[in-house]
Design a protein around this motif. Structure first.
Motif, PDB file in Angstrom:
ATOM      1  N   PRO A 180       0.806  -1.228   0.000  1.00  0.00           N
ATOM      2  CA  PRO A 180       0.000   0.000   0.000  1.00  0.00           C
ATOM      3  C   PRO A 180       0.838   1.277   0.000  1.00  0.00           C
ATOM      4  O   PRO A 180       0.445   2.280  -0.595  1.00  0.00           O
ATOM      5  N   ARG A 181       2.006   1.229   0.638  1.00  0.00           N
ATOM      6  CA  ARG A 181       2.871   2.415   0.645  1.00  0.00           C
ATOM      7  C   ARG A 181       3.378   2.722  -0.759  1.00  0.00           C
ATOM      8  O   ARG A 181       3.395   3.881  -1.188  1.00  0.00           O
ATOM      9  N   ARG A 184      -4.924  -1.017  -6.266  1.00  0.00           N
ATOM     10  CA  ARG A 184      -4.127  -1.313  -5.065  1.00  0.00           C
ATOM     11  C   ARG A 184      -4.484  -2.699  -4.550  1.00  0.00           C
ATOM     12  O   ARG A 184      -3.619  -3.471  -4.146  1.00  0.00           O
ATOM     13  N   ASN A 185      -5.771  -3.004  -4.563  1.00  0.00           N
ATOM     14  CA  ASN A 185      -6.206  -4.337  -4.138  1.00  0.00           C
ATOM     15  C   ASN A 185      -5.655  -5.409  -5.070  1.00  0.00           C
ATOM     16  O   ASN A 185      -5.274  -6.492  -4.623  1.00  0.00           O
ATOM     17  N   GLY A 240      -0.078 -12.054  -3.000  1.00  0.00           N
ATOM     18  CA  GLY A 240      -0.541 -13.120  -2.137  1.00  0.00           C
ATOM     19  C   GLY A 240      -1.236 -12.658  -0.864  1.00  0.00           C
ATOM     20  O   GLY A 240      -1.543 -13.466   0.004  1.00  0.00           O
ATOM     21  N   TYR A 241      -1.504 -11.363  -0.760  1.00  0.00           N
ATOM     22  CA  TYR A 241      -2.189 -10.824   0.407  1.00  0.00           C
ATOM     23  C   TYR A 241      -3.650 -10.555   0.075  1.00  0.00           C
ATOM     24  O   TYR A 241      -3.996 -10.271  -1.066  1.00  0.00           O
ATOM     25  N   ALA A 242      -4.505 -10.618   1.074  1.00  0.00           N
ATOM     26  CA  ALA A 242      -5.920 -10.327   0.884  1.00  0.00           C
ATOM     27  C   ALA A 242      -6.102  -8.833   0.688  1.00  0.00           C
ATOM     28  O   ALA A 242      -5.393  -8.029   1.306  1.00  0.00           O
ATOM     29  N   PRO A 243      -7.027  -8.422  -0.180  1.00  0.00           N
ATOM     30  CA  PRO A 243      -7.268  -6.992  -0.369  1.00  0.00           C
ATOM     31  C   PRO A 243      -7.877  -6.387   0.881  1.00  0.00           C
ATOM     32  O   PRO A 243      -8.457  -7.075   1.704  1.00  0.00           O
ATOM     33  N   ARG A 244      -7.750  -5.095   0.991  1.00  0.00           N
ATOM     34  CA  ARG A 244      -8.292  -4.369   2.149  1.00  0.00           C
ATOM     35  C   ARG A 244      -9.736  -4.009   1.930  1.00  0.00           C
ATOM     36  O   ARG A 244     -10.238  -3.846   0.931  1.00  0.00           O
TER      37      ARG A 244
END
Length: 79
Positions: free
Chosen positions: A54-55, A67-68, A75-79
């Motif tokens: 995100p940064r 961004r998502n 490999g990370y879940a979206p916010r």
């Protein structure tokens, strides 16, 4: 005054197939912004942390849906 010129152009359609990798997306958002290559992240030698994605996206002015997509590509879940 021409209002059509003030409208942002729509995002290009994504081609069919697998979604772009984090490296491909990062390279796309970096180009045209006068930012040099983000060596470690862009060549795939290291994986960014959940906090770093995100940064980077914020500094590159990446819209929220993209961004998502960057988070999902790493490999990370979206916010």
């Amino acid at each position: 005054m021409d209002t059509a010129a003030a409208q942002p152009s729509p995002a290009p359609a994504r081609p069919a197939g697998p979604p772009p990798s984090f490296v491909e997306q990062l390279r796309h958002w970096r180009q045209g912004r006068g930012i040099r290559q983000l060596s470690c992240g862009e060549n795939g030698r290291c994986a960014p942390s959940r906090e770093m994605v995100p940064r980077l996206a914020e500094r590159l002015d990446v819209p929220l849906p993209e961004r998502n997509a960057l988070l999902e590509a790493t490999g990370y879940a979206p916010r």
